[in-house]
Design an enzyme around this catalytic site. Structure first.
Site, PDB file in Angstrom:
ATOM      1  N   ARG A  91     -79.578 -43.000 -21.931  1.00 27.70           N
ATOM      2  CA  ARG A  91     -79.249 -44.315 -22.486  1.00 27.70           C
ATOM      3  C   ARG A  91     -78.608 -44.135 -23.857  1.00 27.70           C
ATOM      4  O   ARG A  91     -78.938 -43.230 -24.608  1.00 27.70           O
ATOM      5  CB  ARG A  91     -80.512 -45.176 -22.640  1.00 27.70           C
ATOM      6  CG  ARG A  91     -81.013 -45.782 -21.345  1.00 27.70           C
ATOM      7  CD  ARG A  91     -82.213 -46.691 -21.587  1.00 27.70           C
ATOM      8  NE  ARG A  91     -83.339 -45.972 -22.124  1.00 27.70           N
ATOM      9  CZ  ARG A  91     -83.681 -45.913 -23.400  1.00 27.70           C
ATOM     10  NH1 ARG A  91     -83.002 -46.602 -24.309  1.00 27.70           N
ATOM     11  NH2 ARG A  91     -84.723 -45.209 -23.792  1.00 27.70           N
ATOM     12  N   TYR A 127     -75.097 -43.828 -15.989  1.00 26.89           N
ATOM     13  CA  TYR A 127     -76.413 -43.190 -16.071  1.00 26.89           C
ATOM     14  C   TYR A 127     -77.583 -44.157 -16.241  1.00 26.89           C
ATOM     15  O   TYR A 127     -77.572 -45.012 -17.129  1.00 26.89           O
ATOM     16  CB  TYR A 127     -76.447 -42.184 -17.225  1.00 26.89           C
ATOM     17  CG  TYR A 127     -77.548 -41.171 -17.020  1.00 26.89           C
ATOM     18  CD1 TYR A 127     -77.307 -40.011 -16.309  1.00 26.89           C
ATOM     19  CD2 TYR A 127     -78.842 -41.421 -17.455  1.00 26.89           C
ATOM     20  CE1 TYR A 127     -78.329 -39.110 -16.055  1.00 26.89           C
ATOM     21  CE2 TYR A 127     -79.862 -40.529 -17.207  1.00 26.89           C
ATOM     22  CZ  TYR A 127     -79.598 -39.371 -16.508  1.00 26.89           C
ATOM     23  OH  TYR A 127     -80.607 -38.482 -16.244  1.00 26.89           O
ATOM     24  N   LYS A 160     -83.812 -51.617 -17.152  1.00 25.73           N
ATOM     25  CA  LYS A 160     -84.015 -52.011 -18.549  1.00 25.73           C
ATOM     26  C   LYS A 160     -83.275 -53.309 -18.889  1.00 25.73           C
ATOM     27  O   LYS A 160     -83.783 -54.150 -19.650  1.00 25.73           O
ATOM     28  CB  LYS A 160     -83.552 -50.904 -19.484  1.00 25.73           C
ATOM     29  CG  LYS A 160     -84.157 -49.552 -19.180  1.00 25.73           C
ATOM     30  CD  LYS A 160     -85.660 -49.556 -19.275  1.00 25.73           C
ATOM     31  CE  LYS A 160     -86.175 -48.123 -19.056  1.00 25.73           C
ATOM     32  NZ  LYS A 160     -87.587 -47.993 -19.246  1.00 25.73           N
ATOM     33  N   HIS A 198     -92.688 -52.733 -21.260  1.00 27.19           N
ATOM     34  CA  HIS A 198     -92.354 -51.355 -20.883  1.00 27.19           C
ATOM     35  C   HIS A 198     -93.656 -50.611 -20.628  1.00 27.19           C
ATOM     36  O   HIS A 198     -94.069 -49.759 -21.407  1.00 27.19           O
ATOM     37  CB  HIS A 198     -91.555 -50.710 -22.031  1.00 27.19           C
ATOM     38  CG  HIS A 198     -90.938 -49.387 -21.711  1.00 27.19           C
ATOM     39  ND1 HIS A 198     -90.574 -48.489 -22.696  1.00 27.19           N
ATOM     40  CD2 HIS A 198     -90.593 -48.806 -20.548  1.00 27.19           C
ATOM     41  CE1 HIS A 198     -90.034 -47.406 -22.131  1.00 27.19           C
ATOM     42  NE2 HIS A 198     -90.040 -47.574 -20.833  1.00 27.19           N
ATOM     43  N   SER A 218     -90.047 -44.034 -24.121  1.00 25.94           N
ATOM     44  CA  SER A 218     -89.370 -43.257 -23.093  1.00 25.94           C
ATOM     45  C   SER A 218     -89.724 -41.771 -23.202  1.00 25.94           C
ATOM     46  O   SER A 218     -89.755 -41.214 -24.296  1.00 25.94           O
ATOM     47  CB  SER A 218     -87.865 -43.433 -23.240  1.00 25.94           C
ATOM     48  OG  SER A 218     -87.545 -44.804 -23.136  1.00 25.94           O
ATOM     49  N   CYS A 242     -92.568 -40.297 -22.797  1.00 21.75           N
ATOM     50  CA  CYS A 242     -93.831 -40.039 -23.495  1.00 21.75           C
ATOM     51  C   CYS A 242     -95.029 -40.092 -22.552  1.00 21.75           C
ATOM     52  O   CYS A 242     -96.173 -40.208 -23.005  1.00 21.75           O
ATOM     53  CB  CYS A 242     -94.012 -40.993 -24.658  1.00 21.75           C
ATOM     54  SG  CYS A 242     -92.853 -40.668 -26.009  1.00 21.75           S
ATOM     55  N   ASP A 295     -93.254 -47.806 -15.069  1.00 28.45           N
ATOM     56  CA  ASP A 295     -92.332 -48.033 -16.193  1.00 28.45           C
ATOM     57  C   ASP A 295     -92.331 -49.472 -16.722  1.00 28.45           C
ATOM     58  O   ASP A 295     -92.180 -49.666 -17.912  1.00 28.45           O
ATOM     59  CB  ASP A 295     -90.906 -47.645 -15.776  1.00 28.45           C
ATOM     60  CG  ASP A 295     -89.975 -47.396 -16.966  1.00 28.45           C
ATOM     61  OD1 ASP A 295     -90.352 -46.622 -17.862  1.00 28.45           O
ATOM     62  OD2 ASP A 295     -88.883 -47.983 -17.007  1.00 28.45           O
ATOM     63  N   ARG A 307     -83.409 -36.295 -13.986  1.00 27.68           N
ATOM     64  CA  ARG A 307     -84.390 -37.181 -13.344  1.00 27.68           C
ATOM     65  C   ARG A 307     -84.329 -37.120 -11.827  1.00 27.68           C
ATOM     66  O   ARG A 307     -83.363 -36.636 -11.251  1.00 27.68           O
ATOM     67  CB  ARG A 307     -84.162 -38.622 -13.819  1.00 27.68           C
ATOM     68  CG  ARG A 307     -84.452 -38.758 -15.330  1.00 27.68           C
ATOM     69  CD  ARG A 307     -84.545 -40.180 -15.785  1.00 27.68           C
ATOM     70  NE  ARG A 307     -84.867 -40.227 -17.204  1.00 27.68           N
ATOM     71  CZ  ARG A 307     -85.951 -40.838 -17.723  1.00 27.68           C
ATOM     72  NH1 ARG A 307     -86.784 -41.466 -16.943  1.00 27.68           N
ATOM     73  NH2 ARG A 307     -86.163 -40.834 -19.026  1.00 27.68           N
TER      74      ARG A 307
HETATM   75  P1  GTP Z   1     -89.482 -42.786 -19.152  1.00 28.68           P
HETATM   76  O1  GTP Z   1     -89.208 -42.686 -17.690  1.00 28.68           O
HETATM   77  O2  GTP Z   1     -88.357 -42.269 -19.978  1.00 28.68           O
HETATM   78  O3  GTP Z   1     -89.891 -44.141 -19.584  1.00 28.68           O
HETATM   79  O4  GTP Z   1     -90.654 -41.698 -19.479  1.00 28.68           O
HETATM   80  P2  GTP Z   1     -92.242 -41.677 -19.197  1.00 28.68           P
HETATM   81  O5  GTP Z   1     -92.953 -42.398 -20.291  1.00 28.68           O
HETATM   82  O6  GTP Z   1     -92.531 -42.084 -17.812  1.00 28.68           O
HETATM   83  O7  GTP Z   1     -92.595 -40.110 -19.398  1.00 28.68           O
HETATM   84  P3  GTP Z   1     -92.985 -38.990 -18.315  1.00 28.68           P
HETATM   85  O8  GTP Z   1     -94.323 -39.238 -17.672  1.00 28.68           O
HETATM   86  O9  GTP Z   1     -91.847 -38.775 -17.412  1.00 28.68           O
HETATM   87  O10 GTP Z   1     -93.161 -37.724 -19.262  1.00 28.68           O
HETATM   88  C1  GTP Z   1     -92.117 -37.251 -20.076  1.00 28.68           C
HETATM   89  C2  GTP Z   1     -92.373 -35.799 -20.446  1.00 28.68           C
HETATM   90  O11 GTP Z   1     -93.638 -35.670 -21.102  1.00 28.68           O
HETATM   91  C3  GTP Z   1     -92.402 -34.863 -19.256  1.00 28.68           C
HETATM   92  O12 GTP Z   1     -91.726 -33.675 -19.572  1.00 28.68           O
HETATM   93  C4  GTP Z   1     -93.875 -34.606 -19.041  1.00 28.68           C
HETATM   94  O13 GTP Z   1     -94.119 -33.353 -18.445  1.00 28.68           O
HETATM   95  C5  GTP Z   1     -94.453 -34.711 -20.446  1.00 28.68           C
HETATM   96  N1  GTP Z   1     -95.861 -35.209 -20.433  1.00 28.68           N
HETATM   97  C6  GTP Z   1     -96.334 -36.279 -19.748  1.00 28.68           C
HETATM   98  N2  GTP Z   1     -97.675 -36.421 -19.919  1.00 28.68           N
HETATM   99  C7  GTP Z   1     -98.059 -35.430 -20.743  1.00 28.68           C
HETATM  100  C8  GTP Z   1     -99.331 -35.045 -21.305  1.00 28.68           C
HETATM  101  O14 GTP Z   1    -100.379 -35.648 -21.069  1.00 28.68           O
HETATM  102  N3  GTP Z   1     -99.324 -33.962 -22.148  1.00 28.68           N
HETATM  103  C9  GTP Z   1     -98.177 -33.266 -22.422  1.00 28.68           C
HETATM  104  N4  GTP Z   1     -98.262 -32.225 -23.251  1.00 28.68           N
HETATM  105  N5  GTP Z   1     -96.967 -33.591 -21.906  1.00 28.68           N
HETATM  106  C10 GTP Z   1     -96.902 -34.661 -21.085  1.00 28.68           C
HETATM  107  C1  SPV Z   2     -86.445 -44.903 -20.321  1.00 25.23           C
HETATM  108  O1  SPV Z   2     -85.595 -44.367 -21.052  1.00 25.23           O
HETATM  109  O2  SPV Z   2     -87.424 -45.549 -20.778  1.00 25.23           O
HETATM  110  C2  SPV Z   2     -86.341 -44.774 -18.849  1.00 25.23           C
HETATM  111  C3  SPV Z   2     -85.140 -44.112 -18.298  1.00 25.23           C
HETATM  112  O3  SPV Z   2     -87.205 -45.241 -18.128  1.00 25.23           O
HETATM  113  S1  SPV Z   2     -83.787 -45.182 -18.180  1.00 25.23           S
HETATM  114  O4  SPV Z   2     -83.843 -45.850 -16.897  1.00 25.23           O
HETATM  115  O5  SPV Z   2     -82.560 -44.368 -18.275  1.00 25.23           O
HETATM  116  O6  SPV Z   2     -83.806 -46.160 -19.232  1.00 25.23           O
HETATM  117 MN    MN Z   3     -88.961 -46.049 -19.380  1.00 24.33          MN
END
Ligand code: GTP
Ligand code: SPV
Ligand code: MN
Length: 581
Positions: free
Chosen positions: A63, A191, A200, A220, A242, A244, A269, A360
């Site tokens: 984004r 993307y 979003k 979110h 995002s 996290c 999400d 992704r």
């Molecule tokens: P968006 O789709 O962008 O909104 O992201 P999200 O909040 O769904 O994050 P996601 O669960 O995909 O995690 C993002 C990154 O953080 C990945 O590389 C995970 O492996 C890492 N991660 C997730 N949970 C943990 C955790 O509990 N500990 C650690 N150290 N890393 C984590």
């Molecule tokens: C985020 O960035 O919080 C996502 C990925 O979930 S995107 O759909 O590209 O915004």
């Molecule tokens: Mn997200």
């Protein structure tokens, strides 16, 4: 809808128009188009049946928040945290870029529903796009085609979105929103959140604006159900910025499964939440799939995702092995021989990662073994706890609980997190990201805080509010907490706080678990590590409070008085002037 499609076609001037019905036959045809007209190909049909790899333009991999605008007549109405354009100016400027943008191309019209097809809480959108990749992704992320047309009928109650790849040049890229008209225009990016307009753009930016007008919430947030030993399931929603950890928390395989604690996924999400007739906040997941971060995903960290993404999945910007299987850093194996990078080059260790850090997978939620039986409950699920969180290498303890709703809103409003690869720009910079909505709030964030405060007064049984931080680091720079499936230990404490059984200790920032109230058996954390995980360091908080003050200052008189008072309360508690409530 036909009238709007005519207008969109007059502007973008496609050679052909295809209205999508959502059928499998149509999907296969669109996937063939995707393979022919973009850098995409089919993966190993034996080990990854019906899976594709798509490589986006190297300057279009996340984004782009600086190219994302909210368009309302008054700049004050979009607030200091959003980019503003006047609606007329935006129509003129972005209209010029969309004018003729689809010449020689097909315009796909994708009618879609955000939310379960039979839920009164769901809403209809229509995306017109010249990208077959976008259509194939929308088909996984939303309910598209005939179901949406049937739901819409003759109504004009839908959110239109016009999307064109344009020339993919960031200099001619804009993602613009007209909340008052409920309209989205996006040009120059193919993307993720820039291009899949249901996600979003609609489900957060436009929906948050509608939600404030109509008295509900678009957030979110992931939605999960925590099953406890008796079989009872308690639902929680969590807002992390995002990349996290939302997807990973929502889909976790619980480390306490043997003790009867299990996690069910409702969403990963976005949450749309209404006050139900019984006074609980009821949440639906408007999405039908996961657009999840690939790097770091392995059988160890997220086996549920690994079991879901070996069929009918679209991978974007991951690496690929010589036998046509997707690969990324953290998948659990060493870089294989003959690995090809996300740019389509031979992997060279000197040149960095094979998968883009924001690469992704797009997969149907139904394919996850953790999917909740109430994933498509038309009434949604009742939320008992809200969890805020982010990446804070220093400041924030593993978990703490707000004293009450108003204090919880303050905790959400003052959230901060280190930036990630999910958006272009620097990574690892700590920034304020209230409720993880900084890039997604479709109006003035001060008014959004006011909306949260107002909702709290209307919800008879409001969720309790918590803050977590899986990402605190020790002096050696390593994460103190093992994370992933072990996070269920924190969820268990949250559940017990909701039920009024777990012990907690008061600190100036909120309640933290007492030593014995968190289930830590089998973890082998040293007492030093535990102390570090829960430390509330006054000096660090003093700096953070100064930063909060500056952040709040941006909103001027529009900032709710209640948040000023909460801020003063934290300051006074740290000064020891008043004990924690
Ligand atoms: P968006 O789709 O962008 O909104 O992201 P999200 O909040 O769904 O994050 P996601 O669960 O995909 O995690 C993002 C990154 O953080 C990945 O590389 C995970 O492996 C890492 N991660 C997730 N949970 C943990 C955790 O509990 N500990 C650690 N150290 N890393 C984590
Ligand atoms: C985020 O960035 O919080 C996502 C990925 O979930 S995107 O759909 O590209 O915004
Ligand atoms: Mn997200």
């Amino acid at each position: 809808m036909e009238a709007w499609v005519d207008q969109a076609a007059q502007l973008a001037k496609p050679d052909r128009i295809v209205v999508c019905d959502g059928s499998e036959g149509e999907n296969q045809a669109i996937l063939r188009e995707m393979v022919q007209h973009s850098d995409s190909f089919e993966l190993n049909p034996k080990t990854y049946p019906n899976c594709y790899l798509h490589r986006s333009s190297p300057s279009d991999v996340a984004r782009t928040e600086h190219l994302t605008f909210i368009c309302m007549p008054e700049k004050e109405d979009v607030g200091p945290t959003n980019n503003w354009m006047d609606p007329g100016g935006a129509k003129y400027k972005i209209g010029a870029l969309l004018n003729g943008a689809m010449r020689g191309r097909t315009m796909y019209v994708v009618p879609y529903i955000m939310g379960p097809a039979n839920s009164p809480l769901s809403k209809v959108g229509v995306e017109a796009t010249d990208s077959p990749y976008v259509v194939a992704n929308m088909r996984i992320m939303a309910r598209i085609g005939k179901v949406a047309i049937d739901r819409l009928g003759n109504s004009t109650d839908f959110v239109p979105g016009l999307h064109s790849l344009g020339d993919l040049d960031p200099l001619r890229r804009y993602i613009v929103h007209f909340p008052e008209e409920r309209l989205i225009w996006s040009v120059g990016s193919g993307y993720g959140g820039n291009a899949l307009l249901g996600k979003k753009c609609f489900a957060l930016r436009i929906a948050s604006y509608m939600a404030r007008q109509q008295g509900w919430m678009a957030e979110h947030m992931l939605i999960l159900g925590l099953e406890s030993p008796g079989g009872k399931v308690t639902y929680m929603a969590a807002a992390f910025p995002s990349a996290c950890g939302k997807t990973n928390l929502a889909m976790m395989v619980s480390a306490l499964e043997a003790q009867g604690y299990r996690v069910w996924t409702v969403g990963d999400d976005i949450a749309w939440m209404h006050i139900g007739s019984d006074g609980y906040l009821q949440a639906i997941n408007p999405e039908a799939g996961f657009f999840g971060v690939a790097p770091g995903t392995s059988m160890k960290t997220n086996p549920n995702v690994m079991r879901a993404i070996n069929r009918n999945t679209i991978f974007t910007n991951v690496g690929v092995t010589p036998n046509g299987e997707p690969w990324w850093e953290g998948i659990g194996t060493e870089h294989p021989m003959g690995l090809i990078t996300w740019r389509g080059e031979r992997w060279d260790p000197a040149k960095g990662a094979a998968a883009h850090p924001n690469s992704r997978y797009t997969v149907a939620a139904r394919q996850s073994p953790s999917i909740s039986p109430r994933f498509e409950d038309p009434e949604g699920v009742p939320i008992s706890a809200f969890i805020f969180g982010g990446r804070r290498a220093r400041l924030a303890p593993l978990v703490y609980e707000a004293f009450d709703w108003r204090h919880g809103v303050y905790i959400g409003a003052t959230m901060a997190s280190e930036t990630t690869a999910a958006a272009t720009g620097d990574v690892g910079i700590t920034r304020r990201d209230p409720m993880a909505m900084l890039p997604f709030c479709g109006y003035n964030m001060a008014d959004y805080f006011e909306h949260w405060l107002a909702m709290g007064k209307r919800i008879l049984h409001p969720p309790k509010i918590f803050h977590v931080n899986w990402f605190r680091k020790g002096a050696d720079g390593r994460f103190l907490w093992p994370g992933y499936g072990e996070n269920v230990r924190v969820l268990k404490w949250i559940l017990e706080r909701v039920e009024g059984t777990a012990q907690a200790e008061e600190t100036p920032i909120g309640f933290v678990p007492t030593r014995n109230s968190l289930t830590l058996d089998g973890l082998n954390l040293s007492s030093d590590t535990l102390r570090e995980l829960f430390r509330v360091e006054a000096d660090d908080w003093e700096l953070d409070l100064a930063d909060t003050r500056e952040f709040f200052g941006k909103f001027g008189r529009r900032l709710p008085q209640a948040l000023q008072e909460e801020y003063q309360g934290v300051v006074r508690r740290f000064e020891g002037a008043i004990p924690a409530r």
